[in-house]
Design a protein around this motif. Structure first.
Motif, PDB file in Angstrom:
ATOM      1  N   UNK A  37      39.870 102.510   1.600  1.00  0.00           N
ATOM      2  CA  UNK A  37      40.583 101.712   0.506  1.00  0.00           C
ATOM      3  C   UNK A  37      39.774 101.206  -0.471  1.00  0.00           C
ATOM      4  N   UNK A  38      38.899  99.944   0.078  1.00  0.00           N
ATOM      5  CA  UNK A  38      37.457  99.299  -0.771  1.00  0.00           C
ATOM      6  C   UNK A  38      36.810 100.153  -1.369  1.00  0.00           C
ATOM      7  N   UNK A  39      36.048 101.349  -0.552  1.00  0.00           N
ATOM      8  CA  UNK A  39      35.162 101.684  -0.898  1.00  0.00           C
ATOM      9  C   UNK A  39      35.713 102.952  -1.317  1.00  0.00           C
ATOM     10  N   UNK A  40      37.124 103.893  -1.582  1.00  0.00           N
ATOM     11  CA  UNK A  40      37.073 104.786  -3.180  1.00  0.00           C
ATOM     12  C   UNK A  40      37.562 104.058  -4.359  1.00  0.00           C
ATOM     13  N   UNK A  41      37.684 102.516  -4.267  1.00  0.00           N
ATOM     14  CA  UNK A  41      38.115 102.147  -5.780  1.00  0.00           C
ATOM     15  C   UNK A  41      36.375 101.294  -5.868  1.00  0.00           C
ATOM     16  N   UNK A  42      35.811 101.052  -4.528  1.00  0.00           N
ATOM     17  CA  UNK A  42      34.546 100.582  -5.500  1.00  0.00           C
ATOM     18  C   UNK A  42      34.770  98.907  -5.027  1.00  0.00           C
ATOM     19  N   UNK A  43      35.446  98.876  -4.319  1.00  0.00           N
ATOM     20  CA  UNK A  43      36.256  97.027  -4.109  1.00  0.00           C
ATOM     21  C   UNK A  43      37.003  96.693  -5.085  1.00  0.00           C
ATOM     22  N   UNK A  44      37.305  97.172  -6.082  1.00  0.00           N
ATOM     23  CA  UNK A  44      38.192  96.664  -7.004  1.00  0.00           C
ATOM     24  C   UNK A  44      39.544  96.610  -6.229  1.00  0.00           C
ATOM     25  N   UNK A  45      40.168  97.429  -5.228  1.00  0.00           N
ATOM     26  CA  UNK A  45      41.175  97.290  -4.059  1.00  0.00           C
ATOM     27  C   UNK A  45      40.915  97.405  -3.331  1.00  0.00           C
ATOM     28  N   UNK A  46      41.418  95.789  -2.368  1.00  0.00           N
ATOM     29  CA  UNK A  46      40.612  95.060  -0.851  1.00  0.00           C
ATOM     30  C   UNK A  46      41.897  94.817  -1.104  1.00  0.00           C
ATOM     31  N   UNK A  47      42.871  95.496   0.284  1.00  0.00           N
ATOM     32  CA  UNK A  47      43.690  94.923   0.944  1.00  0.00           C
ATOM     33  C   UNK A  47      43.503  93.870   2.123  1.00  0.00           C
TER      34      UNK A  47
END
Length: 117
Positions: A37-47
């Motif tokens: 998730x962090x990779x696909x969103x370029x770090x914009x979304x981290x859980x």
């Protein structure tokens, strides 16, 4: 056309949708889901781990994902739990993608988002 169970889950929480997208490409353990998730969103979304595992528990209860009894790698850390998206989970992810596409189309038509309507 979606079934009533799918409609009852709409709209999906962003974390739920992102987890389903991460699992569409293959089975993953929790940490791999967070990295995807962090990779696909370029770090914009981290859980956070708390958000991830609360979401996973709810998704297991809803039948969107299942926990695997076997491990893809023989010498993998035995504490890791692997998850797989179910056919119902894929159906729900597709329904959410259609909903988001419609929302973007409406936003473009009203000039709130760039691009053609």
């Amino acid at each position: 056309m979606t079934n009533p169970d799918t409609d009852a889950l709409m709209p999906l929480p962003p974390a739920t949708f992102q987890i389903l997208v991460a699992l569409v490409d293959g089975d993953r353990h929790g940490y791999a889901i967070m990295q995807d998730i962090a990779g696909r969103t370029d770090g914009e979304l981290t859980l956070s781990p708390g958000t991830l595992y609360r979401s996973i528990q709810r998704m297991l209860e809803q039948g969107l994902i299942v926990e695997l009894a076997s491990r893809p790698a023989r010498h993998d850390d035995e504490r890791r739990r692997y998850y797989r998206v179910t056919p119902f989970g894929r159906e729900v992810a597709r329904a959410e993608a259609r909903r988001l596409t419609q929302m973007l189309r409406l936003a473009r038509a009203s000039g709130l988002a760039p691009g053609k309507a």
